[in-house]
Design an enzyme around this catalytic site. Structure first.
Site, PDB file in Angstrom:
ATOM      1  N   ASP A 103      70.146  11.355 -19.289  1.00  0.00           N
ATOM      2  CA  ASP A 103      71.402  12.123 -19.145  1.00  0.00           C
ATOM      3  C   ASP A 103      72.257  11.996 -20.410  1.00  0.00           C
ATOM      4  O   ASP A 103      72.977  12.938 -20.765  1.00  0.00           O
ATOM      5  CB  ASP A 103      72.230  11.595 -17.973  1.00  0.00           C
ATOM      6  CG  ASP A 103      71.520  11.689 -16.638  1.00  0.00           C
ATOM      7  OD1 ASP A 103      71.804  12.603 -15.861  1.00  0.00           O
ATOM      8  OD2 ASP A 103      70.668  10.823 -16.380  1.00  0.00           O
ATOM      9  N   ASN A 157      71.251   7.698 -10.427  1.00  0.00           N
ATOM     10  CA  ASN A 157      70.592   6.576 -11.111  1.00  0.00           C
ATOM     11  C   ASN A 157      71.321   5.260 -10.843  1.00  0.00           C
ATOM     12  O   ASN A 157      70.716   4.189 -10.900  1.00  0.00           O
ATOM     13  CB  ASN A 157      70.554   6.822 -12.626  1.00  0.00           C
ATOM     14  CG  ASN A 157      69.558   7.898 -12.998  1.00  0.00           C
ATOM     15  OD1 ASN A 157      68.511   8.018 -12.368  1.00  0.00           O
ATOM     16  ND2 ASN A 157      69.876   8.687 -14.013  1.00  0.00           N
ATOM     17  N   THR A 180      71.799  17.462 -13.875  1.00  0.00           N
ATOM     18  CA  THR A 180      70.769  16.493 -14.266  1.00  0.00           C
ATOM     19  C   THR A 180      70.777  15.259 -13.351  1.00  0.00           C
ATOM     20  O   THR A 180      70.296  14.202 -13.737  1.00  0.00           O
ATOM     21  CB  THR A 180      70.936  16.068 -15.741  1.00  0.00           C
ATOM     22  OG1 THR A 180      72.205  15.406 -15.893  1.00  0.00           O
ATOM     23  CG2 THR A 180      70.859  17.246 -16.680  1.00  0.00           C
ATOM     24  N   PHE A 208      62.773  12.387  -8.436  1.00  0.00           N
ATOM     25  CA  PHE A 208      63.965  11.626  -8.054  1.00  0.00           C
ATOM     26  C   PHE A 208      65.169  12.492  -7.665  1.00  0.00           C
ATOM     27  O   PHE A 208      65.779  12.284  -6.606  1.00  0.00           O
ATOM     28  CB  PHE A 208      64.356  10.650  -9.174  1.00  0.00           C
ATOM     29  CG  PHE A 208      65.601   9.880  -8.853  1.00  0.00           C
ATOM     30  CD1 PHE A 208      65.565   8.777  -8.012  1.00  0.00           C
ATOM     31  CD2 PHE A 208      66.835  10.267  -9.360  1.00  0.00           C
ATOM     32  CE1 PHE A 208      66.719   8.080  -7.680  1.00  0.00           C
ATOM     33  CE2 PHE A 208      67.995   9.573  -9.034  1.00  0.00           C
ATOM     34  CZ  PHE A 208      67.932   8.476  -8.196  1.00  0.00           C
ATOM     35  N   ASN A 209      65.578  13.438  -8.500  1.00  0.00           N
ATOM     36  CA  ASN A 209      66.833  14.167  -8.233  1.00  0.00           C
ATOM     37  C   ASN A 209      66.755  15.006  -6.956  1.00  0.00           C
ATOM     38  O   ASN A 209      67.763  15.168  -6.252  1.00  0.00           O
ATOM     39  CB  ASN A 209      67.216  15.070  -9.416  1.00  0.00           C
ATOM     40  CG  ASN A 209      67.675  14.269 -10.615  1.00  0.00           C
ATOM     41  OD1 ASN A 209      68.132  13.136 -10.478  1.00  0.00           O
ATOM     42  ND2 ASN A 209      67.528  14.853 -11.803  1.00  0.00           N
TER      43      ASN A 209
HETATM   44  C1  BDR Z   1      65.394  12.353 -13.193  1.00  0.00           C
HETATM   45  O1  BDR Z   1      65.733  11.180 -12.460  1.00  0.00           O
HETATM   46  C2  BDR Z   1      66.541  10.333 -13.229  1.00  0.00           C
HETATM   47  O2  BDR Z   1      66.044   9.046 -13.201  1.00  0.00           O
HETATM   48  C3  BDR Z   1      66.592  10.911 -14.621  1.00  0.00           C
HETATM   49  O3  BDR Z   1      67.875  10.735 -15.187  1.00  0.00           O
HETATM   50  C4  BDR Z   1      66.273  12.362 -14.414  1.00  0.00           C
HETATM   51  O4  BDR Z   1      67.425  13.103 -14.135  1.00  0.00           O
HETATM   52  C5  BDR Z   1      63.904  12.354 -13.466  1.00  0.00           C
HETATM   53  O5  BDR Z   1      63.185  12.313 -12.271  1.00  0.00           O
HETATM   54 CA    CA Z   2      69.646  12.246 -14.526  1.00  0.00          CA
END
Ligand code: BDR
Ligand code: CA
Length: 318
Positions: free
Chosen positions: A16, A38, A123, A164-165
């Site tokens: 980020d 995060n 993000t 993840f996001n």
């Molecule tokens: C995403 O998850 C976070 O850990 C990173 O910042 C990124 O946005 C990747 O999967």
């Molecule tokens: Ca991120």
């Protein structure tokens, strides 16, 4: 019409940081909104303030956002690569900049509605955006372009299926993907093409500015943490891809696709299902009976071009 104004909604987070750096260089950055992801919201908010101080842009407003997902509590999976601070590996400067009184949801709505043509770069988990779209039904269509780093057309990172996001708040991702917004998706299938190893990080450090040294320290920590998990010496520069689709679209190959978010699967919750039965060129008609594309899927990136953008942005900083 080229987009000139942007807000970045983020959870810094090592990658980020580079996304904020690029967004500040290429756009009239109207604000940074933060979201628990995060690391907890208070930490990523402190991190955002520190990054803006580092890059010499302390005047950019920072609005704190959602603490956790729409359902449940913030998962701690981000710590594995980003550490408990969200930005382990370097100490950011502390300045006089402070969060603004407005919270992220209100800031997103007010700023986008008052500034036609504003792009949003997301993000982190999509919690703020989903809540904002629910609160202001005109928002989705008012965002000139929503470039999201998240999801995957192949396999996941936090689970076998999910990125993840999207996984951190699947209900929010569902709301956003169903909203009618002009979405660009930068999933893991894309960002894995833009991985940085020790040599690329050394190139960034060699730019020679103070910002370059801090960013290189951060990326080296991030790379080494990811290597302990994946065994690969190179880590994807995920989030900067979402900025680059707007700042340098010529680096990408895009197609239109329908994307849905899995909400119920025991093994697949948070997975983005990219319907690859129908991937259309821009402007091509949708055959009858097929789902309408709801996003522009960034399929390929010329990674070297992205690395050059990062070098240029580092060179322009203190
Ligand atoms: C995403 O998850 C976070 O850990 C990173 O910042 C990124 O946005 C990747 O999967
Ligand atoms: Ca991120």
């Amino acid at each position: 019409m080229p987009l000139t104004k942007a807000i970045i909604d983020c959870d810094p987070g090592h990658d980020d940081v580079v996304a904020i750096l690029l967004a500040a260089k290429h756009f009239d950055l109207l604000g940074v909104t933060t979201v628990g992801g995060n690391a907890p919201a208070w930490r990523v908010t402190e991190n955002a303030l520190g990054v803006l101080e580092l890059i010499g842009r302390p005047e950019v407003p920072v609005a704190r956002g959602a603490e956790g997902p729409i359902i449940g509590t913030l998962p701690r999976a981000g710590e594995r690569v980003h550490g408990t601070s969200g930005l382990d590996g370097a100490v950011l400067p502390r300045g006089s900049n402070r969060v603004i009184a407005k919270r992220a949801v209100e800031f997103l709505i007010d700023t986008v509605m008052a500034n036609p043509g504003t792009a949003v770069i997301a993000t982190g988990p999509l919690t703020n955006l989903a809540l904002a779209m629910r609160a202001e039904p005109r928002l989705a269509k008012s965002i000139a372009r929503l470039s999201f780093m998240g999801g995957s057309a192949t396999w996941g990172n936090v689970t076998a299926a999910a990125e993840f996001n999207a996984w951190a708040d699947p209900e929010a991702a569902h709301v956003v993907y169903s909203s009618g917004a002009r979405i660009t998706m930068c999933g893991l299938d894309l960002t894995r093409q833009a991985a940085v190893g020790p040599e690329t990080i050394a190139r960034f450090r060699a730019v020679g500015t103070r910002t370059a040294a801090v960013v290189a320290d951060l990326l080296e920590h991030y790379r080494a943490a990811a290597e302990r998990i994946t065994g690969s010496p190179a880590v994807p520069l995920h989030d900067p891809c979402a900025v680059a689709t707007l700042a340098a679209p010529e680096l990408f190959t895009f197609a239109r696709a329908n994307v849905t978010v899995e909400l119920r699967g025991e093994e697949t919750r948070g997975m983005t299902v990219v319907d690859q039965r129908l991937v259309l060129e821009e402007g091509a008609p949708v055959p009858e009976g097929m789902p309408r594309p709801n996003c522009r899927w960034a399929k390929r990136i010329e990674a070297e071009g992205l690395f050059r953008l990062v070098e240029e942005a580092l060179a322009a900083c203190p």
